[in-house]
Design a protein around this motif. Sequence first.
Motif, mmCIF file in Angstrom:
data_model
loop_
_atom_site.group_PDB
_atom_site.id
_atom_site.type_symbol
_atom_site.label_atom_id
_atom_site.label_comp_id
_atom_site.label_asym_id
_atom_site.label_seq_id
_atom_site.Cartn_x
_atom_site.Cartn_y
_atom_site.Cartn_z
ATOM 1 N N ARG A 19 36.452 38.538 41.667
ATOM 2 C CA ARG A 19 37.900 38.751 41.846
ATOM 3 C C ARG A 19 38.302 40.177 41.484
ATOM 4 O O ARG A 19 39.145 40.770 42.153
ATOM 5 C CB ARG A 19 38.692 37.748 41.005
ATOM 6 N N VAL A 20 37.726 40.707 40.412
ATOM 7 C CA VAL A 20 38.042 42.081 40.028
ATOM 8 C C VAL A 20 37.588 43.030 41.129
ATOM 9 O O VAL A 20 38.337 43.914 41.554
ATOM 10 C CB VAL A 20 37.404 42.445 38.675
ATOM 11 N N LYS A 21 36.365 42.862 41.601
ATOM 12 C CA LYS A 21 35.815 43.760 42.632
ATOM 13 C C LYS A 21 36.652 43.707 43.909
ATOM 14 O O LYS A 21 36.925 44.733 44.523
ATOM 15 C CB LYS A 21 34.366 43.387 42.926
ATOM 16 N N ARG A 22 37.078 42.502 44.301
ATOM 17 C CA ARG A 22 37.869 42.338 45.528
ATOM 18 C C ARG A 22 39.362 42.569 45.303
ATOM 19 O O ARG A 22 40.151 42.547 46.235
ATOM 20 C CB ARG A 22 37.670 40.936 46.082
ATOM 21 N N MET A 23 39.742 42.743 44.039
ATOM 22 C CA MET A 23 41.129 42.891 43.627
ATOM 23 C C MET A 23 41.958 41.691 44.063
ATOM 24 O O MET A 23 43.074 41.824 44.549
ATOM 25 C CB MET A 23 41.708 44.222 44.110
#
Length: 131
Positions: free
Chosen positions: A33-37
């Motif tokens: 989720r962080v990587k894909r924002m």
Amino acid sequence: MSMDIGFHVHSEDAVERHGTFDDEMSVVEFLRRVKRMDSLPYDVTVYGLGDFIRSANNPHDACDYVHNLLRDHVNFLLAENPRVQFVVDDLEYWDEPVFRDGDDEVPLRTIFHGIEQEGSGWYYSNINVQS
């Protein structure tokens, strides 16, 4: 449980004392989720960070990966403003918190540079993991 915005690392003993949040996810889902924002819950408990680090071919490289991902997405994380609780098994904390990988010690400071102790088995880092 009273926690500031940012990252909280709790040993299993600390979790027994302080509890967890209702929203839970794996470390893989959190990092994805962080990587894909993608949107994050305001309060979330994340499981598996220690296992993720220890299962890597090189635990220090895995720590660098997590650190760099959090560092590179700091603006997204600041906009989300989450309180993230990482529950870590086998967290040792003599001089500083470390993951034990066989005979090797992997310091949490590798991921969260400014991590500070908040209580027994409870460590805190602000969202800017670089500071």
